[in-house]
Design an enzyme around this catalytic site. Structure first.
Site, mmCIF file in Angstrom:
data_model
loop_
_atom_site.group_PDB
_atom_site.id
_atom_site.type_symbol
_atom_site.label_atom_id
_atom_site.label_comp_id
_atom_site.label_asym_id
_atom_site.label_seq_id
_atom_site.Cartn_x
_atom_site.Cartn_y
_atom_site.Cartn_z
ATOM 1 C CG HIS A 140 24.713 36.416 34.424
ATOM 2 N ND1 HIS A 140 24.310 35.196 33.932
ATOM 3 C CD2 HIS A 140 24.615 36.320 35.772
ATOM 4 C CE1 HIS A 140 23.990 34.389 34.927
ATOM 5 N NE2 HIS A 140 24.153 35.052 36.052
ATOM 6 N N GLY A 161 29.539 41.004 53.381
ATOM 7 C CA GLY A 161 29.643 42.368 52.892
ATOM 8 C C GLY A 161 28.763 42.613 51.689
ATOM 9 C CG ASP A 162 26.419 46.161 49.350
ATOM 10 O OD1 ASP A 162 26.431 45.606 48.239
ATOM 11 O OD2 ASP A 162 25.801 47.217 49.592
ATOM 12 C CG PHE A 163 28.831 42.363 45.199
ATOM 13 C CD1 PHE A 163 27.876 43.181 44.616
ATOM 14 C CD2 PHE A 163 28.635 40.980 45.147
ATOM 15 C CE1 PHE A 163 26.756 42.663 43.995
ATOM 16 C CE2 PHE A 163 27.501 40.447 44.524
ATOM 17 C CZ PHE A 163 26.562 41.297 43.951
ATOM 18 C CG ASP A 191 27.276 35.957 48.680
ATOM 19 O OD1 ASP A 191 26.357 36.787 48.818
ATOM 20 O OD2 ASP A 191 27.340 35.164 47.728
#
Length: 342
Positions: A252, A232-234, A208
């Site tokens: 969602h 990190g950046d998903f 995250d």
């Protein structure tokens, strides 16, 4: 009389019902008041009068009594014949020390980040997109990043909501006996923690943003040496080579286009035999009450995301090079959508 028309007495009942629906926001407002000022905590040792509660919380006793009386009509608190208020099973969940406390979750769900956009639902429906950025000057997650108090309330509230469902979700799926689980956008790590406790042969990675990871809940002697946190950046990438990837309450939040960016990052990281578990409400086309349908409108107004049905998940996963293999219900409002690489 036409059988499709309500009887005269029924019309009055329907009028009252529609009036209750129209005024439903007042129940939310009263619930927020009770959660914010900690009424349930002050009733833990027994019933108290509004005057006693007001003295403990620094509010107006007559006004507090009226708000609690309204909540008592929904079985959140109970007023006795002498005017004292008692805890009910629902009110117990508002205690800050309850094992699965809903207090932080209620405060989050009734926060202005959701409340104000809901008040402009008509604008969202007319425009076909959220007007959150018109209200707050930035999209939802950008707003949370630049307003620390809003970000903290969101992270705390999500952890509170998840606390009641993480073990139910973890127990509803048969994980491999050994291997690595990556919890993508896993917040403070509640689901990963419950998964590792239930499956002692697994190791885990909580993935995250760095600011979120600073408050993780993985410090547990039973998990020593079995986890790590990784920022990190998903949208760009996720840790590669894991056996199971978890996406709980992530998809969602986002449009189909943004979901594809996340899912394609997951697909690029997966190895042969990897499984992806998208954990969200799965909408069924019927008229039954469903928390997922309520959450869907919440996603629409504040984040621009949506809850999806099985076929919508299937199409979205296929576009990312993934195949939906099954949908597993859980004892919570969430279902587990399992996918493998094509």
């Amino acid at each position: 009389m036409d059988a499709t028309q309500p009887a005269p007495g029924d019309k009055e009942s329907l009028t009252l019902r529609l009036s209750e629906h129209a005024l439903g926001y007042l129940h939310s407002a009263a619930l927020r008041v009770a959660a914010r000022i900690g009424i349930a905590d002050h009733l833990a040792d027994g019933p108290r009068t509004p005057e006693e509660l007001a003295a403990l919380t620094g509010v107006s006793a007559p006004h507090l009594q009226r708000a609690l009386r309204l909540l008592a009509t929904r079985e959140v608190f109970r007023e006795d014949k002498d005017g004292s208020f008692h805890l009910t099973p629902a009110a117990e969940l508002l205690r800050s020390d309850a094992p699965t406390s809903m207090r932080d979750g209620v405060i989050m769900l009734t926060d202005e980040t959701f409340w104000k956009p809901a008040g402009r639902l008509e604008d969202t429906v007319r425009a076909g997109h959220t007007v959150f950025d018109e209200i707050f000057g930035a999209p939802f997650f950008d707003h949370l990043a630049r307003v620390p108090s809003a970000g903290e309330a969101f992270d705390t509230g999500m952890a509170g909501l998840s606390g009641s469902e993480d073990d139910l979700v973890a127990g509803a799926y048969t994980f491999p006996a050994t291997g690595t689980v990556v919890d993508i956008g896993g917040g403070r790590g509640g689901l990963l923690r419950r998964t590792l406790l239930r499956n002692p042969g697994l190791t885990g990675v909580l993935y995250d943003q760095e600011a979120v990871l600073r408050h993780h809940h993985l410090e547990d002697p039973a998990l020593a040496g079995r986890w790590e946190v990784r920022p990190g950046d998903f949208f760009a990438s996720v840790p590669d080579g894991a056996d199971v990837y978890l996406l709980k309450r992530i998809l969602h939040d986002w449009s189909d286009e943004d979901c594809l960016r996340i899912l394609r990052a997951c697909r690029a990281a997966m190895k042969d035999g990897s499984r992806l578990l998208a954990i969200d409400a799965v909408i069924v086309r019927d008229n039954a009450p469903d928390l997922g349908k309520t959450l869907d409108v919440l996603m629409m107004t504040s984040l621009g995301g949506r809850e999806r049905g099985e076929q919508e998940f299937r199409r979205l996963l296929a576009q990312a090079g993934l195949e939906l293999t099954r949908v597993l219900p859980t004892p919570s409002a969430m279902s587990i959508v399992e996918a493998t690489a094509v």
